[in-house]
Motif scaffolding. Sequence first.
Motif, PDB file in Angstrom:
ATOM      1  N   GLU A 765     -48.329  87.341   1.854  1.00 49.48           N
ATOM      2  CA  GLU A 765     -47.796  88.474   1.099  1.00 49.48           C
ATOM      3  C   GLU A 765     -47.788  88.222  -0.408  1.00 49.48           C
ATOM      4  OE1 GLU A 765     -43.679  91.138   0.735  1.00 49.48           O
ATOM      5  OE2 GLU A 765     -43.842  89.540   2.227  1.00 49.48           O
ATOM      6  N   GLU A 766     -47.385  87.020  -0.849  1.00 49.80           N
ATOM      7  CA  GLU A 766     -47.185  86.751  -2.269  1.00 49.80           C
ATOM      8  C   GLU A 766     -48.416  86.149  -2.939  1.00 49.80           C
ATOM      9  OE1 GLU A 766     -44.690  87.875  -3.791  1.00 49.80           O
ATOM     10  OE2 GLU A 766     -43.642  88.508  -1.960  1.00 49.80           O
ATOM     11  N   ILE A 767     -49.563  86.258  -2.346  1.00 48.18           N
ATOM     12  CA  ILE A 767     -50.772  85.723  -2.950  1.00 48.18           C
ATOM     13  C   ILE A 767     -51.093  86.479  -4.238  1.00 48.18           C
ATOM     14  CG2 ILE A 767     -52.383  87.255  -1.777  1.00 48.18           C
ATOM     15  CD1 ILE A 767     -54.218  84.836  -1.423  1.00 48.18           C
ATOM     16  N   GLY A 768     -51.642  85.792  -5.232  1.00 51.07           N
ATOM     17  CA  GLY A 768     -51.960  86.433  -6.513  1.00 51.07           C
ATOM     18  C   GLY A 768     -53.067  87.457  -6.387  1.00 51.07           C
ATOM     19  N   ILE A 769     -52.998  88.490  -7.222  1.00 51.66           N
ATOM     20  CA  ILE A 769     -53.995  89.565  -7.118  1.00 51.66           C
ATOM     21  C   ILE A 769     -55.374  89.104  -7.567  1.00 51.66           C
ATOM     22  CG2 ILE A 769     -52.303  91.409  -7.343  1.00 51.66           C
ATOM     23  CD1 ILE A 769     -52.925  91.611 -10.264  1.00 51.66           C
ATOM     24  N   GLU A 770     -55.451  87.984  -8.350  1.00 49.36           N
ATOM     25  CA  GLU A 770     -56.751  87.465  -8.762  1.00 49.36           C
ATOM     26  C   GLU A 770     -57.556  86.996  -7.552  1.00 49.36           C
ATOM     27  OE1 GLU A 770     -53.902  86.395  -9.885  1.00 49.36           O
ATOM     28  OE2 GLU A 770     -53.791  87.064 -11.976  1.00 49.36           O
ATOM     29  N   THR A 771     -56.854  86.648  -6.480  1.00 44.93           N
ATOM     30  CA  THR A 771     -57.552  86.182  -5.279  1.00 44.93           C
ATOM     31  C   THR A 771     -58.485  87.253  -4.733  1.00 44.93           C
ATOM     32  OG1 THR A 771     -55.665  84.784  -4.712  1.00 44.93           O
ATOM     33  CG2 THR A 771     -57.216  85.289  -2.942  1.00 44.93           C
ATOM     34  N   PHE A 772     -58.113  88.515  -4.866  1.00 42.77           N
ATOM     35  CA  PHE A 772     -58.936  89.588  -4.322  1.00 42.77           C
ATOM     36  C   PHE A 772     -60.207  89.782  -5.143  1.00 42.77           C
ATOM     37  CE2 PHE A 772     -54.567  90.374  -3.015  1.00 42.77           C
ATOM     38  CZ  PHE A 772     -54.731  90.455  -1.650  1.00 42.77           C
ATOM     39  N   VAL A 773     -60.148  89.435  -6.447  1.00 38.49           N
ATOM     40  CA  VAL A 773     -61.366  89.447  -7.260  1.00 38.49           C
ATOM     41  C   VAL A 773     -62.304  88.344  -6.776  1.00 38.49           C
ATOM     42  CG1 VAL A 773     -62.318  89.186  -9.584  1.00 38.49           C
ATOM     43  CG2 VAL A 773     -60.145  90.384  -9.248  1.00 38.49           C
ATOM     44  N   LYS A 774     -61.762  87.194  -6.491  1.00 34.92           N
ATOM     45  CA  LYS A 774     -62.567  86.068  -6.031  1.00 34.92           C
ATOM     46  C   LYS A 774     -63.199  86.374  -4.673  1.00 34.92           C
ATOM     47  CE  LYS A 774     -59.538  82.817  -8.465  1.00 34.92           C
ATOM     48  NZ  LYS A 774     -58.584  81.681  -8.335  1.00 34.92           N
ATOM     49  N   LEU A 775     -62.413  86.990  -3.773  1.00 35.12           N
ATOM     50  CA  LEU A 775     -62.955  87.355  -2.470  1.00 35.12           C
ATOM     51  C   LEU A 775     -64.076  88.373  -2.608  1.00 35.12           C
ATOM     52  CD1 LEU A 775     -59.625  87.699  -0.440  1.00 35.12           C
ATOM     53  CD2 LEU A 775     -61.332  85.899  -0.189  1.00 35.12           C
ATOM     54  N   THR A 776     -63.886  89.323  -3.505  1.00 37.52           N
ATOM     55  CA  THR A 776     -64.899  90.361  -3.710  1.00 37.52           C
ATOM     56  C   THR A 776     -66.160  89.766  -4.315  1.00 37.52           C
ATOM     57  OG1 THR A 776     -63.140  91.995  -4.039  1.00 37.52           O
ATOM     58  CG2 THR A 776     -65.340  92.603  -4.762  1.00 37.52           C
ATOM     59  N   GLU A 777     -66.025  88.848  -5.306  1.00 27.88           N
ATOM     60  CA  GLU A 777     -67.186  88.209  -5.923  1.00 27.88           C
ATOM     61  C   GLU A 777     -67.921  87.336  -4.909  1.00 27.88           C
ATOM     62  OE1 GLU A 777     -70.032  86.719  -8.633  1.00 27.88           O
ATOM     63  OE2 GLU A 777     -68.872  88.566  -8.429  1.00 27.88           O
ATOM     64  N   ASP A 778     -67.191  86.624  -4.086  1.00 29.91           N
ATOM     65  CA  ASP A 778     -67.815  85.795  -3.060  1.00 29.91           C
ATOM     66  C   ASP A 778     -68.606  86.660  -2.083  1.00 29.91           C
ATOM     67  OD1 ASP A 778     -68.066  83.120  -1.736  1.00 29.91           O
ATOM     68  OD2 ASP A 778     -67.013  84.181  -0.120  1.00 29.91           O
ATOM     69  N   HIS A 779     -68.031  87.802  -1.711  1.00 29.63           N
ATOM     70  CA  HIS A 779     -68.723  88.727  -0.806  1.00 29.63           C
ATOM     71  C   HIS A 779     -69.959  89.310  -1.478  1.00 29.63           C
ATOM     72  CE1 HIS A 779     -68.894  92.740   1.499  1.00 29.63           C
ATOM     73  NE2 HIS A 779     -69.296  91.789   2.328  1.00 29.63           N
ATOM     74  N   ARG A 780     -69.864  89.609  -2.763  1.00 28.24           N
ATOM     75  CA  ARG A 780     -71.021  90.147  -3.502  1.00 28.24           C
ATOM     76  C   ARG A 780     -72.157  89.140  -3.529  1.00 28.24           C
ATOM     77  NH1 ARG A 780     -73.688  89.879  -8.004  1.00 28.24           N
ATOM     78  NH2 ARG A 780     -72.484  88.087  -8.687  1.00 28.24           N
ATOM     79  N   ARG A 781     -71.820  87.866  -3.781  1.00 28.83           N
ATOM     80  CA  ARG A 781     -72.855  86.830  -3.837  1.00 28.83           C
ATOM     81  C   ARG A 781     -73.511  86.618  -2.470  1.00 28.83           C
ATOM     82  NH1 ARG A 781     -70.932  81.959  -7.887  1.00 28.83           N
ATOM     83  NH2 ARG A 781     -70.332  83.281  -9.643  1.00 28.83           N
ATOM     84  N   GLU A 782     -72.696  86.695  -1.418  1.00 29.66           N
ATOM     85  CA  GLU A 782     -73.258  86.544  -0.075  1.00 29.66           C
ATOM     86  C   GLU A 782     -74.258  87.657   0.223  1.00 29.66           C
ATOM     87  OE1 GLU A 782     -71.845  86.671   4.607  1.00 29.66           O
ATOM     88  OE2 GLU A 782     -70.360  86.714   3.004  1.00 29.66           O
ATOM     89  N   ARG A 783     -73.908  88.895  -0.132  1.00 30.83           N
ATOM     90  CA  ARG A 783     -74.827  90.006   0.074  1.00 30.83           C
ATOM     91  C   ARG A 783     -76.087  89.826  -0.747  1.00 30.83           C
ATOM     92  NH1 ARG A 783     -70.560  93.145  -1.503  1.00 30.83           N
ATOM     93  NH2 ARG A 783     -71.912  94.153  -3.055  1.00 30.83           N
TER      94      ARG A 783
END
Length: 885
Positions: A765-783
């Motif tokens: 629940e308390e994870i930083g919102i920057e983590t979602f940018v990192k997840l999105t960038e990682d997903h973009r690179r995988e694609r």
Amino acid sequence: MAAKEPTPEEKATTHEEPAAAVEKNEESKEGAEESDIIDSEMSDKKEEEKEDKKEPEEKEVDAPADSRAKVKHVGLNLEDSTLNVMPTAGGRLLQTLSEGGMQFLLASVRANTGLRAGRYMFEARIVENLCPSKGASQGGQGDNRQPRQVVRLGFSTAGSSLFLGDGPNNCCFDSEGFFLNDKTRKKCGQKFIRDYTAAVLLNLDPASPNANTISLFVNGVRASQPQSLPEALVGKALFPTITYNNVSVEVNFGPACRAPLPFACRMVGDAAAADTEATKVVPSKGKHQVVFPIGLPEQGYFDWVDEFCEKNPCFTELSDRKIIEWASKSGVWRPKSQGVGSNDKPEAKLGVPALDDWSVRKVIAAVAPVLPRSYIVPELKSNLIAAERGKALKYFMPDDFERKAVVVMGEPSAASKERVQTLLLREKKDKIESEKKKKAQEEERKRLLELKKAKAEEAKKQKEAAQRKKEGKEEEAPADEKKEDEKKEEDVKMEEPEMKPELTEDEKKLWYRKLPLPDITETALSKSYASFTLPTKDEGFDAVAYEWQSEQDCAALMKSWILEKKLTQRAEDLVPGSDFKEKWTKWQKTLQEWRKRQSEFKDPAKRKALQAKKIEAAKKAVEEEKKSLLEAGSEDAAKELEDKAVKAAEPKEIDIEELDVFSVEDVMDVGNGEPLFANFAFEDWTLLSLRYELHLLLHSFKKDLNDPDRTNFGDKHFGYYYNKYFKKNWNLQQFVVKKFEDVLDYVKDTVTLGEGSFLKAQQAEEIGIETFVKLTEDHRRERERRVDAGDETAKLKFNRPAPPPSKPGAPPSKGGSSGKGGSSSYGNARGSSGGSSSYGSNSGSSYGSQKRTYSHAAPSYSSKAPRTGYSSEGYGSGNYGGYRR
């Protein structure tokens, strides 16, 4: 006798041949004979009419002396009356309630003594006519009910409908002079008005010429001829019954009459006890009862209530469905297409405001506890909630009523099961009869149509034959005419074998019957089921009975039922909490800053200015330390400090492709001045927002609902909760997929679909919102790697939402942006807050075919709320969101 020869004048005036003249003379004779017959018939009819106008001879004779024991205590059975019957003057004067919708409902009461033999009468007199305000009907058409003042006097069987004129088990005369039974109403007497004494005489004496008849007398004079009793009433005990509305009526059962008849006749109150049948209800323990049935929806609740009322006719049902039935029996028409609701709370829609707004319910709640009778209160939802049960109990004082709760849950009794089977079989039989009747009507319609065609054809042939005869032409009858005559007889159709309704094996196993309406609407159920409990004596009940199963079994059943509902029903009363609103506002502001930073990085001039600003900030950071060194005379050290700060602020050489996104400390600058989201396209921004929204939604749902049995929800309710929290509708078409699971596949690092199709958060629940940018960038690179490897399916092409139409007179937007609060990203298809759009609902315009190219213009943001838009090229057009502050 010789025929009379024509005179010379007659011969001179005729131009016909002799044979023709003779034929005409014969026709004249026949016409004269027919005229004589008609004149004779008319004369006979006139004689009959004269005889009819004569007063028929009175066949009733004086009642003989009767030494048998007399009946005692004849009066009104107030427990067998409607709730608006208000007796006064020792039960001799009947008044009625006339406000809050009661002025539209008939009042009716039955006597406590019925007649089985003999000849007896009772009297009634209208004391006053009331004129209560009726109120304007919906649509301005006036109220749709029977005459404002109504009085009906007659007889009915015990246990039948209280309302005279309703059903076959009663018959009566009304104040308009009509005789009523079941669905028939015929004029047979004169009216009786205020201050007139009306007497209804029932003759059950088999030795009388008027045996098994009922007659009306007004002011001692016969006002109608004896009317035969309907077959359904012959041989049964018949109870005097009075139905009235908006009048006050004096009732007289005797022993003395007010207006003597032309012959001596005893009153009901002077009847021989052997000719009567008394009805007496003795409440248990000296108190009347009020029963509160408690059961679960769709589990035979209302069938049990109906069964209880059948077995206990002395109980009066207090419910909305009975109010609507009462209105219907009072002549207030209810369109079949209107009024849905549920069995527990049906919608009225009767066209009468005082009934449609349920004002009458308040009147009944106020008067019912005052009347000495027993009640059953089948309020399904309210009886399941402890607080509502407590409110209902306060109406019925423990000194006057024995208050009892009856729990009907689980497997029904054998008698209840048998009754359900009977009702199911009856439904099938009624359906077959209805279809049979419909088919017969259709066949009759076709027969009449064919008959009409045949008559038209025959008339056409006769007209053609007459025309040919007039022209002197003769035509032989067709050879097949005789054959057609032979076929005139109707063909005898083979009778179809009668279908006998039978229950299927599955129907024989049913415990409960499905009714046309739901017991409780989905909305009402979802808001209340979590509060359902079993009753206890501590709540104020004198007794708690378990009708079908034990208390322990019922408790286990309710617990499992509630748990099942928690997993399948929406939480209608859920309200987003303050923690959600705070995090959502912070997210919108941060997202705006990221969008702005991406736009600045893509612009060389702005990127250069940004770098200069960074260097200036680095110099400023060491300004105090540099100043201290200069004051100490260490100019070289001061210069070295500044150079070191400037060098640290300068962009570093970083291999972006090899960079571990999860090791980045600042997503705004990975170290070379480039933000981690520099290469985000429209689809990436969309998935970034979706990740955080799903994460925030699931954790906020758990916290705001605060129910350990419901920590998440199923995919079928996702759209509802998404709209409740984010104020925008969910649009699956935006993602160009067919199933919701396909969307979750894009963000499976954040949310997955668990057991039972329930959504499950993958991040704390308390994870930083920057983590979602990192997840999105990682997903973009995988694609990107998959596309480079030749996997074309890795490419994403989401549908872009169309901007809302510009206002008349507004200047055209630049680069596709519509200015403040106007442009949309994935918005509500129907335009939620401030005209913005979100993911959108299938209702309204679809984004699937609304693709447009966004320009490189910088984003425009509402002055009230940040709502960023996403563009794969210019990154600036459009706004995000569905909230405005």
